[in-house]
Design an enzyme around this catalytic site. Structure first.
Site, PDB file in Angstrom:
ATOM      1  N   ASP A  84      67.513  44.304  68.643  1.00 53.77           N
ATOM      2  CA  ASP A  84      68.322  43.225  68.054  1.00 53.77           C
ATOM      3  C   ASP A  84      68.764  42.181  69.058  1.00 53.77           C
ATOM      4  O   ASP A  84      68.875  41.010  68.737  1.00 53.77           O
ATOM      5  CB  ASP A  84      69.557  43.808  67.346  1.00 53.77           C
ATOM      6  N   ASP A  87      69.859  44.965  74.174  1.00 55.31           N
ATOM      7  CA  ASP A  87      69.765  46.409  74.359  1.00 55.31           C
ATOM      8  C   ASP A  87      68.454  46.929  73.787  1.00 55.31           C
ATOM      9  O   ASP A  87      67.556  46.158  73.454  1.00 55.31           O
ATOM     10  CB  ASP A  87      70.978  47.105  73.727  1.00 55.31           C
ATOM     11  N   TYR A 236      77.546  47.030  64.348  1.00 49.92           N
ATOM     12  CA  TYR A 236      77.193  46.301  63.132  1.00 49.92           C
ATOM     13  C   TYR A 236      77.829  46.948  61.907  1.00 49.92           C
ATOM     14  O   TYR A 236      77.149  47.270  60.937  1.00 49.92           O
ATOM     15  CB  TYR A 236      75.668  46.200  62.985  1.00 49.92           C
ATOM     16  N   GLU A 476      74.337  36.782  75.935  1.00 57.62           N
ATOM     17  CA  GLU A 476      73.389  37.676  75.256  1.00 57.62           C
ATOM     18  C   GLU A 476      72.678  36.956  74.124  1.00 57.62           C
ATOM     19  O   GLU A 476      73.299  36.263  73.325  1.00 57.62           O
ATOM     20  CB  GLU A 476      74.110  38.911  74.706  1.00 57.62           C
TER      21      GLU A 476
END
Length: 499
Positions: A84, A87, A236, A476
């Site tokens: 995603d 990571d 999430y 990120e």
């Protein structure tokens, strides 16, 4: 007939003419070729996020195969899909939303993608191939995640080196997850539209599976962050609940199938599922604004009276960006960037920009406008607002920094991304263990591998950006930041001049 224009009216006309003149004379920092270049890069980014066996035409050569045994502990094949963000976890909810938005980008603006349409379809298919596996691996289940994020986040290692647990997590009739299941249904349904002409059999398979997954989501209701709390929260969690995803999923199934049963579902359940709630943030979690824009097309273009309320609520959402409007809800930085939150703010900028442009398209098709109180707002106004946000991201901002990696002369060099920050397996074949990678995370050296096209979290509310790998809130990338931006870039790349 002669009429008298008083001093006050004359002043208003003068101000209006000056505004129109300024708008006409303003020039863009970017050309259509620049937007085309950014479009190509925004799609290329997804090759850096691939999990699984990489194909021969892989263009980001510093990546290698990874996650080749995903699902094996459950005796299922869950190889493929996307990581995603920075990571090495495959989270189902943001992956499905990414897929829906990539598909919507192609549906609305694919005609402007020219030589990038094949790459866009490939990016979608990399995800849908995985989602089909996740949806059909076992009866009455949907696999929604691969990888233990708590263990994964204790390491800083390349996806090619992963030695953290690759547990596979699922929702089922006993442990439901209507939010992630309905979003998966939306993704498969939207993608079925993308492939309807280029691959009809694949499109039919996507749509059939979407219908089955939606039935599962609707019949067995519950939020997936209940039974899976320890591995999906706080990463999430479904903070908005699952009602918005059910309405969103039904809307995409109606668009893809044209079945009256989905329209009836929308009409019967819309009020209870957030139709009348004016939410102002569209994201992987909250689908209400996007659903209203999507359904408004049915009223604007096909005069489906049952969908008229969605046009009214779409206006409310659109007007939230316009200063002076009764519905104005937005905050902007001094440099003009839409600002929602300190963490990954650009996800809201790209999603809002996409909805502005999509709604502008819908309004243009019928010569309509948005009503902000007593003020009509034209499609051109929405395009102008969206363009400012796109240009800001690409470098027309106080820092003169492009927040798309690899675009322009100045862009972030220290991305919070494991694969980008660690030496490529092709350059450094030896295994880099879990804790051995942290000195790369903390290094001041630029990333050895450029994650071309990645749009990062972005600057703060004062237009400040720390090009710091440890500042994940700003540095990120994420698949769902890029997905709506693909559509926005396609829109502007089609302009003969970037006026």
């Amino acid at each position: 007939m002669a009429f008298f224009v008083g001093p006050y009216s004359l002043m208003k006309l003068l101000i209006l003419s000056l505004i129109l003149c300024a708008t006409t004379l303003s020039s863009s920092a970017f050309t259509s070729q620049d937007y085309s270049n950014a479009l190509e890069k925004s799609i290329l980014f997804y090759e850096g996020q691939r999990s699984g066996k990489l194909p021969p035409d892989q263009r980001l050569k510093w990546r290698g195969d990874s996650g080749l045994s995903d699902g094996s502990s459950n005796n299922v094949d869950l190889v493929g899909g996307y990581y995603d963000a920075g990571d090495n976890v495959k989270f189902g909810l943001p992956m499905a939303f990414t897929t829906t938005m990539l598909s919507w980008s192609v549906i609305e603006f694919g005609g402007s993608m020219r030589n990038q349409i094949q790459n866009a379809r490939a990016a979608i298919r990399w995800s849908t191939d995985y989602l089909l596996k996740a949806a059909t691996a076992s009866p009455g289940t949907l696999y929604v995640q691969v990888g233990d994020p708590n263990k994964d986040h204790q390491c800083w290692e390349r996806p090619e080196d992963m030695d953290t647990p690759r547990n596979a997590y699922k929702v089922s009739t006993q442990s439901p997850g209507s939010d992630v299941a309905a979003e998966t249904a939306a993704a498969l349904a939207a993608a079925s539209i993308v492939f309807k002409e280029s691959d009809p059999s694949y499109s039919a398979k996507l749509l059939k599976t979407a219908m089955q997954v939606f039935d599962f989501a609707d019949k067995y209701r519950g939020a997936y962050s209940g039974p899976l709390n320890s591995v999906v929260c706080p990463f999430y969690c479904s903070y908005s609940g699952y009602q918005d995803e059910l309405l969103w999923g039904a809307s995409w199934l109606h668009k893809a199938s044209q079945k009256d049963s989905y329209l009836a579902y929308i009409e019967s359940n819309g009020r209870d599922m957030g139709r009348d709630d004016d939410a102002y943030s569209f994201s992987w979690d909250d689908k209400r604004p996007g659903t209203k824009i999507l359904l408004s097309k049915g009223f604007l273009e096909n005069d489906i009276q049952e969908l008229q309320p969605y046009k009214q609520h779409s206006d409310n959402y659109i007007c939230s960006f316009i200063q002076g409007s009764p519905n104005f809800q937005s905050q902007y930085t001094p440099g003009g960037l839409l600002y929602k939150t300190s963490s990954s703010n650009l996800q809201y900028v790209t999603s809002s920009t996409f909805l502005l442009l999509t709604y502008a398209n819908y309004l243009t098709s019928k010569g309509g406008f948005a009503s902000c109180g007593s003020t009509p707002v034209t499609a051109d106004k929405l395009i102008s607002i969206a363009k400012k946000q796109v240009d800001y991201i690409l470098g027309d901002n106080p820092a003169k920094m492009s927040y798309m990696v690899g675009f322009g002369n100045k862009y972030p060099l220290h991305v919070h991304h494991r694969g980008s920050s660690l030496p490529s397996v092709h350059e450094h074949p030896a295994h880099i263990a879990c804790s051995d990678g942290f000195h790369y995370l903390n290094s001041g050296s630029p990333d050895p591998n450029v994650l071309i096209g990645a749009v990062l979290g972005g600057p703060d509310d004062k237009d400040r950006f720390a090009d710091d790998r440890n500042n994940y809130q700003q540095s990120e990338p994420a698949t769902y930041i890029n997905a709506p931006f693909v559509g926005a870039l396609a829109f502007f790349s089609a302009k003969s001049t970037a006026s």
